[in-house]
Every structure is written in C-alpha cells, then in structure tokens.
Scaffold this motif. Structure first.
Motif, PDB file in Angstrom:
ATOM      1  N   UNK A 123      48.932  40.622  38.319  1.00 38.06           N
ATOM      2  CA  UNK A 123      50.380  40.700  38.545  1.00 38.06           C
ATOM      3  C   UNK A 123      50.871  42.148  38.534  1.00 38.06           C
ATOM      4  N   UNK A 124      51.733  42.462  39.488  1.00 40.06           N
ATOM      5  CA  UNK A 124      52.300  43.810  39.583  1.00 40.06           C
ATOM      6  C   UNK A 124      53.183  44.094  38.378  1.00 40.06           C
ATOM      7  N   UNK A 125      54.037  43.164  38.045  1.00 37.79           N
ATOM      8  CA  UNK A 125      54.916  43.274  36.881  1.00 37.79           C
ATOM      9  C   UNK A 125      55.004  41.889  36.237  1.00 37.79           C
ATOM     10  N   UNK A 126      55.452  41.841  35.003  1.00 38.81           N
ATOM     11  CA  UNK A 126      55.508  40.568  34.286  1.00 38.81           C
ATOM     12  C   UNK A 126      56.757  39.741  34.594  1.00 38.81           C
ATOM     13  N   UNK A 127      57.788  40.352  35.119  1.00 39.56           N
ATOM     14  CA  UNK A 127      59.009  39.605  35.420  1.00 39.56           C
ATOM     15  C   UNK A 127      58.737  38.572  36.511  1.00 39.56           C
ATOM     16  N   UNK A 128      59.312  37.389  36.353  1.00 35.31           N
ATOM     17  CA  UNK A 128      59.021  36.261  37.245  1.00 35.31           C
ATOM     18  C   UNK A 128      59.289  36.561  38.713  1.00 35.31           C
ATOM     19  N   UNK A 129      60.304  37.342  39.001  1.00 30.10           N
ATOM     20  CA  UNK A 129      60.646  37.628  40.395  1.00 30.10           C
ATOM     21  C   UNK A 129      59.520  38.363  41.136  1.00 30.10           C
ATOM     22  N   UNK A 130      58.617  38.991  40.403  1.00 29.90           N
ATOM     23  CA  UNK A 130      57.488  39.711  41.014  1.00 29.90           C
ATOM     24  C   UNK A 130      56.255  38.820  41.213  1.00 29.90           C
ATOM     25  N   UNK A 131      56.368  37.522  41.020  1.00 29.49           N
ATOM     26  CA  UNK A 131      55.196  36.642  40.965  1.00 29.49           C
ATOM     27  C   UNK A 131      54.355  36.603  42.237  1.00 29.49           C
ATOM     28  N   UNK A 132      54.892  37.047  43.365  1.00 21.36           N
ATOM     29  CA  UNK A 132      54.120  37.021  44.616  1.00 21.36           C
ATOM     30  C   UNK A 132      53.559  38.401  44.971  1.00 21.36           C
ATOM     31  N   UNK A 133      53.737  39.372  44.076  1.00 16.84           N
ATOM     32  CA  UNK A 133      53.272  40.738  44.310  1.00 16.84           C
ATOM     33  C   UNK A 133      52.197  41.075  43.280  1.00 16.84           C
ATOM     34  N   UNK A 134      51.091  41.635  43.768  1.00 16.91           N
ATOM     35  CA  UNK A 134      49.960  41.944  42.894  1.00 16.91           C
ATOM     36  C   UNK A 134      49.484  43.371  43.129  1.00 16.91           C
ATOM     37  N   UNK A 135      48.737  43.864  42.182  1.00 16.09           N
ATOM     38  CA  UNK A 135      48.056  45.158  42.302  1.00 16.09           C
ATOM     39  C   UNK A 135      46.564  44.880  42.391  1.00 16.09           C
ATOM     40  N   UNK A 136      45.890  45.583  43.286  1.00 17.74           N
ATOM     41  CA  UNK A 136      44.458  45.350  43.419  1.00 17.74           C
ATOM     42  C   UNK A 136      43.642  46.429  42.711  1.00 17.74           C
ATOM     43  N   UNK A 137      42.424  46.065  42.370  1.00 16.12           N
ATOM     44  CA  UNK A 137      41.448  46.981  41.780  1.00 16.12           C
ATOM     45  C   UNK A 137      40.086  46.674  42.373  1.00 16.12           C
ATOM     46  N   UNK A 138      39.352  47.710  42.740  1.00 17.26           N
ATOM     47  CA  UNK A 138      38.003  47.566  43.276  1.00 17.26           C
ATOM     48  C   UNK A 138      37.134  48.626  42.611  1.00 17.26           C
ATOM     49  N   UNK A 139      36.024  48.191  42.040  1.00 13.43           N
ATOM     50  CA  UNK A 139      35.085  49.118  41.419  1.00 13.43           C
ATOM     51  C   UNK A 139      33.669  48.730  41.810  1.00 13.43           C
ATOM     52  N   UNK A 140      32.885  49.741  42.159  1.00 10.39           N
ATOM     53  CA  UNK A 140      31.490  49.541  42.557  1.00 10.39           C
ATOM     54  C   UNK A 140      30.560  50.194  41.557  1.00 10.39           C
ATOM     55  N   UNK A 141      29.399  49.592  41.352  1.00  7.43           N
ATOM     56  CA  UNK A 141      28.371  50.242  40.562  1.00  7.43           C
ATOM     57  C   UNK A 141      28.015  51.567  41.210  1.00  7.43           C
ATOM     58  N   UNK A 142      27.651  52.554  40.409  1.00  2.90           N
ATOM     59  CA  UNK A 142      27.393  53.901  40.923  1.00  2.90           C
ATOM     60  C   UNK A 142      26.370  53.907  42.060  1.00  2.90           C
ATOM     61  N   UNK A 143      25.379  53.037  42.002  1.00  2.87           N
ATOM     62  CA  UNK A 143      24.341  52.994  43.040  1.00  2.87           C
ATOM     63  C   UNK A 143      24.786  52.232  44.285  1.00  2.87           C
ATOM     64  N   UNK A 144      25.968  51.636  44.247  1.00  2.43           N
ATOM     65  CA  UNK A 144      26.421  50.793  45.356  1.00  2.43           C
ATOM     66  C   UNK A 144      27.521  51.435  46.203  1.00  2.43           C
TER      67      UNK A 144
END
Length: 163
Positions: free
Chosen positions: A69-90
């Motif tokens: 969730x982007x923010x905890x307030x209910x009005x933000x429920x359709x908005x998200x923040x993404x995170x992507x992490x790869x192993x160092x060898x990948x």
C-alpha cells in the motif's frame, strides 16, 4: 515466476539485506529480520497484494518483486508502491524486466489502479530506465530526504496507471 511462499522468506531476507548493507537503493539502514519479513508477507497476503519470486530451474530464489500500500488511509487503497530486488549474481540478465512485467500484470488482475516507484536519485539508473521502459512517468523529485553512508540522498517518483 510464482507467488512467494513462507519458505522463501529467508532467501528474500538475504537478498534485501545485501542492499541494506551495500547500497543506497534502499534507505533502510538496519537489516530486516526474518520475523519482520514474515509480518510483511502475511500483511501483503491479507491485503491481496502481489508478491512474487523468480526461481532458477534448481529452485534457487533469484529475485523478488512486490507491491505494498502506498499509504494507510483508505482512499489510497487502489494505489501501491512497487519494490524489485535481485540477487547480486542475477543482475543485468533481464530478470528485473520479467519481474516488473509480471508484477504489473498481477497488480492489474488484483484490481489495483496506480503503481508508484520511489527510486533513489543516486546509483539507481538501471531501475529508473526499467520503469520508464514500462511506461512509468516521472511525477516528482524530493531532494535530501534520506541520509545514508554519510551522504544526503533524494528520491525520484515515477507513476504508472493500470487502467
């Protein structure tokens, strides 16, 4: 690509904590514990948020991607923040592209409408390019909002509509 399982969490923790200790792509300064990852896993699962891993043919976790969730307030429920992490060898093999593409697809299927990427303004050129390649537009910058490794860091915000 598949959904994360609880048994994947030690590997995910290892991947993430490498970046905590060695880079400014995350502003976390303290390694995350397995208990913190379990809490995050169950919270995201309860919220119906996509959380996926890339797995080698031998079963090794190569990287992961999630939205939260982007923010905890209910009005933000359709908005998200993404995170992507790869192993160092990948890194540098197109795996981030595969993860982001699948994450976007699953986020749409989950009924989400907007994805925000918050990317460090130093040392994350590949991430910025990746997001732009997927149609994320820069929506703002914040300067000197984080302090890590004895230097000030800012963020670049990018957004993609999933409509």
């Amino acid at each position: 690509m598949r959904e994360v399982r609880a048994t994947d969490l030690p590997h995910i923790r290892e991947i993430y904590n490498y970046y905590v200790a060695n880079s400014t792509v995350t502003f976390d300064e303290d390694a995350m514990t397995l208990a913190e990852w379990r809490d995050k896993f169950y919270y995201l699962n309860k919220q119906g948020m996509p959380f996926i891993v890339a797995v080698s043919p031998a079963g090794q976790i190569l990287g992961y991607a999630l939205v939260s969730p982007w923010k905890q307030k209910k009005a933000f429920r359709f908005t998200v923040e993404n995170s992507i992490y790869l192993g160092a060898a990948s890194t540098g093999k197109g795996l981030g592209r595969e993860l982001l593409g699948e994450l976007i697809k699953r986020s749409k299927a989950a009924g989400l409408k907007e994805i925000i990427a918050v990317i460090a303004d130093q040392g994350a050129d590949a991430s910025i390019k990746l997001h732009r390649d997927f149609g994320f537009d820069e929506i703002g910058r914040m300067g000197k909002v984080g302090f890590k490794f004895e230097r000030w860091l800012g963020t670049i915000l990018l957004q993609k509509s999933l409509k």
